[in-house]
Design a protein around this motif. Structure first.
Motif, PDB file in Angstrom:
ATOM      1  N   MET A 150       0.991  -1.474  -0.033  1.00  0.00           N
ATOM      2  CA  MET A 150       0.103  -0.130   0.094  1.00  0.00           C
ATOM      3  C   MET A 150       0.961   0.862   0.051  1.00  0.00           C
ATOM      4  N   ILE A 151       0.859   1.539  -1.249  1.00  0.00           N
ATOM      5  CA  ILE A 151       1.407   3.212  -1.136  1.00  0.00           C
ATOM      6  C   ILE A 151       0.856   4.276  -0.074  1.00  0.00           C
ATOM      7  N   GLU A 152       1.945   4.691   0.724  1.00  0.00           N
ATOM      8  CA  GLU A 152       2.032   5.889   1.798  1.00  0.00           C
ATOM      9  C   GLU A 152       2.350   7.611   1.195  1.00  0.00           C
ATOM     10  N   VAL A 153       1.298   8.019   1.483  1.00  0.00           N
ATOM     11  CA  VAL A 153       1.354   9.690   0.572  1.00  0.00           C
ATOM     12  C   VAL A 153       1.080  10.731   1.334  1.00  0.00           C
ATOM     13  N   TYR A 154       2.715  11.226   1.738  1.00  0.00           N
ATOM     14  CA  TYR A 154       2.196  12.864   3.127  1.00  0.00           C
ATOM     15  C   TYR A 154       2.016  13.600   2.438  1.00  0.00           C
ATOM     16  N   SER A 155       0.527  14.096   2.799  1.00  0.00           N
ATOM     17  CA  SER A 155       0.735  15.291   2.171  1.00  0.00           C
ATOM     18  C   SER A 155      -0.656  15.914   3.061  1.00  0.00           C
ATOM     19  N   TRP A 156      -1.266  16.716   2.208  1.00  0.00           N
ATOM     20  CA  TRP A 156      -3.012  18.138   2.719  1.00  0.00           C
ATOM     21  C   TRP A 156      -2.945  18.297   1.715  1.00  0.00           C
ATOM     22  N   PRO A 157      -4.041  19.288   2.334  1.00  0.00           N
ATOM     23  CA  PRO A 157      -5.419  18.851   1.625  1.00  0.00           C
ATOM     24  C   PRO A 157      -5.256  20.645   0.517  1.00  0.00           C
ATOM     25  N   THR A 158      -4.351  20.070  -0.378  1.00  0.00           N
ATOM     26  CA  THR A 158      -3.613  22.119  -1.126  1.00  0.00           C
ATOM     27  C   THR A 158      -3.624  21.593  -2.516  1.00  0.00           C
ATOM     28  N   PRO A 159      -3.716  22.699  -3.458  1.00  0.00           N
ATOM     29  CA  PRO A 159      -3.755  21.849  -5.041  1.00  0.00           C
ATOM     30  C   PRO A 159      -2.513  20.874  -5.450  1.00  0.00           C
ATOM     31  N   ASN A 160      -1.269  20.773  -4.709  1.00  0.00           N
ATOM     32  CA  ASN A 160      -0.612  19.438  -5.088  1.00  0.00           C
ATOM     33  C   ASN A 160      -0.844  18.470  -4.831  1.00  0.00           C
ATOM     34  N   GLY A 161      -0.885  18.413  -2.961  1.00  0.00           N
ATOM     35  CA  GLY A 161      -1.586  17.113  -2.685  1.00  0.00           C
ATOM     36  C   GLY A 161      -2.414  16.487  -3.230  1.00  0.00           C
ATOM     37  N   HIS A 162      -3.899  17.569  -3.917  1.00  0.00           N
ATOM     38  CA  HIS A 162      -4.881  17.382  -4.582  1.00  0.00           C
ATOM     39  C   HIS A 162      -4.355  16.613  -5.469  1.00  0.00           C
ATOM     40  N   LYS A 163      -3.418  16.460  -6.446  1.00  0.00           N
ATOM     41  CA  LYS A 163      -3.395  16.336  -7.627  1.00  0.00           C
ATOM     42  C   LYS A 163      -2.421  14.377  -7.687  1.00  0.00           C
ATOM     43  N   VAL A 164      -1.979  14.682  -7.216  1.00  0.00           N
ATOM     44  CA  VAL A 164      -1.787  13.506  -6.219  1.00  0.00           C
ATOM     45  C   VAL A 164      -3.260  12.090  -5.477  1.00  0.00           C
ATOM     46  N   HIS A 165      -3.475  12.662  -4.661  1.00  0.00           N
ATOM     47  CA  HIS A 165      -4.725  12.116  -4.433  1.00  0.00           C
ATOM     48  C   HIS A 165      -5.898  11.760  -5.810  1.00  0.00           C
ATOM     49  N   ILE A 166      -6.018  12.417  -6.126  1.00  0.00           N
ATOM     50  CA  ILE A 166      -7.227  12.515  -7.119  1.00  0.00           C
ATOM     51  C   ILE A 166      -5.853  11.540  -8.545  1.00  0.00           C
ATOM     52  N   MET A 167      -5.083  11.271  -8.481  1.00  0.00           N
ATOM     53  CA  MET A 167      -4.057  10.322 -10.008  1.00  0.00           C
ATOM     54  C   MET A 167      -4.551   8.563  -8.620  1.00  0.00           C
ATOM     55  N   LEU A 168      -4.768   8.873  -8.014  1.00  0.00           N
ATOM     56  CA  LEU A 168      -4.049   7.733  -6.900  1.00  0.00           C
ATOM     57  C   LEU A 168      -5.586   6.682  -7.157  1.00  0.00           C
ATOM     58  N   GLU A 169      -6.248   7.864  -7.292  1.00  0.00           N
ATOM     59  CA  GLU A 169      -8.151   7.506  -7.187  1.00  0.00           C
ATOM     60  C   GLU A 169      -8.478   6.835  -8.525  1.00  0.00           C
ATOM     61  N   GLU A 170      -8.021   7.861  -9.127  1.00  0.00           N
ATOM     62  CA  GLU A 170      -8.149   7.410 -10.234  1.00  0.00           C
ATOM     63  C   GLU A 170      -7.742   6.212 -11.531  1.00  0.00           C
ATOM     64  N   CYS A 171      -6.457   5.894 -10.629  1.00  0.00           N
ATOM     65  CA  CYS A 171      -5.623   4.813 -10.905  1.00  0.00           C
ATOM     66  C   CYS A 171      -5.924   3.336 -10.250  1.00  0.00           C
ATOM     67  N   ASP A 172      -6.705   3.365  -9.347  1.00  0.00           N
ATOM     68  CA  ASP A 172      -7.572   2.710  -8.111  1.00  0.00           C
ATOM     69  C   ASP A 172      -6.478   1.722  -7.663  1.00  0.00           C
ATOM     70  N   LEU A 173      -5.461   2.542  -6.964  1.00  0.00           N
ATOM     71  CA  LEU A 173      -3.764   2.049  -6.768  1.00  0.00           C
ATOM     72  C   LEU A 173      -4.223   2.145  -4.958  1.00  0.00           C
ATOM     73  N   PRO A 174      -4.396   1.176  -4.150  1.00  0.00           N
ATOM     74  CA  PRO A 174      -4.161   1.455  -2.776  1.00  0.00           C
ATOM     75  C   PRO A 174      -3.115   2.318  -1.505  1.00  0.00           C
ATOM     76  N   TYR A 175      -3.875   3.035  -1.008  1.00  0.00           N
ATOM     77  CA  TYR A 175      -2.872   4.176  -0.805  1.00  0.00           C
ATOM     78  C   TYR A 175      -3.269   4.257   0.966  1.00  0.00           C
ATOM     79  N   LYS A 176      -2.439   4.958   2.122  1.00  0.00           N
ATOM     80  CA  LYS A 176      -2.985   5.596   2.997  1.00  0.00           C
ATOM     81  C   LYS A 176      -2.340   6.564   2.916  1.00  0.00           C
TER      82      LYS A 176
END
Length: 230
Positions: free
Chosen positions: A1-27
């Motif tokens: 499972m991919i670990e995502v160090y993030s915060w709800p900013t535009p750059n953070g949202h990029k990766v959140h959206i990408m993971l959802e679009e790719c259906d990759l498991p993450y926390k």
């Protein structure tokens, strides 16, 4: 499972959206940039530029863990891992990549400056406000012209170029923009916003987002602490 160090900013949202679009498991591991969590030693070992987002994939391309920072690099990595959202043909791939670089080198930095001088700067500097507001309008115009002849930024298919750019345009009001002035961009914007994966990605950490108006947050993000040698 991919670990995502993030915060709800535009750059953070990029990766959140990408993971959802790719259906990759993450926390998600929240990094509260207003409180200075981006300067913690653990995070700096992953993201030496003390910026979110960053990821750790325990199952890297050679079977070993890999850590990555810089949102553009993360998008490219996830596209490669999932085999999605980046064309295979050389011509189509570079059509997408040029618009990804446009976002990384222009849209993000310039709209970030527009946000800063229009909203966060303690002193309202007319020259800076005018400069970056005008640059925001210019960039929106570039995107609008592109989308007049192309359904998506990178061509006929949705790609990482759209994923990278969309989160930065959500704050158009703060950038001095009237979205109706850019009809082709607005049509694209509304289509992207309606994608279920985008909506799920934008919901990540949304409950933790708060205005960066406290003196502590301003000092952390814009004051001397940001420039301290580490």
């Amino acid at each position: 499972m991919i670990e995502v160090y993030s915060w709800p900013t535009p750059n953070g949202h990029k990766v959140h959206i990408m993971l959802e679009e790719c259906d990759l498991p993450y926390k998600v591991i929240p990094v509260d940039i207003g409180s200075g969590a981006q300067f913690d030693a653990e995070f700096l070992s992953i993201s030496p530029n003390n910026k979110i987002p960053a990821i750790v994939d325990p199952e890297g391309p050679d079977g070993r863990p890999i850590a990555l920072f810089e949102s553009g690099a993360i998008l490219l990595y996830l596209a490669s891992k999932a085999g999605k959202l980046l064309p295979e043909s050389t011509r189509d791939k570079y059509e997408v990549l040029q618009w990804l670089m446009f976002q990384m080198g222009g849209v993000g930095p310039m709209l970030g400056q527009a946000h800063h001088f229009r909203i966060y700067a303690p002193e309202k500097i007319p020259y800076a406000i005018e400069r970056y507001t005008n640059e925001a309008k210019r960039l929106y115009g570039v995107i609008n012209k592109r989308l007049a002849s192309s359904r998506y930024l990178g061509g006929h298919d949705h790609s990482i170029a759209d994923i990278a750019t969309f989160p930065w345009l959500r704050s158009w009001k703060n950038q001095g923009i009237e979205l109706a002035d850019y009809p082709h961009l607005k049509g694209w914007f509304d289509e992207i916003a309606a994608r279920p994966a985008v909506q799920r990605g934008l919901a990540v950490l949304a409950e933790q987002r708060k205005p960066l108006v406290s003196e502590q947050a301003r000092e952390v993000l814009f004051g001397a602490k940001q420039y301290k040698h580490r």
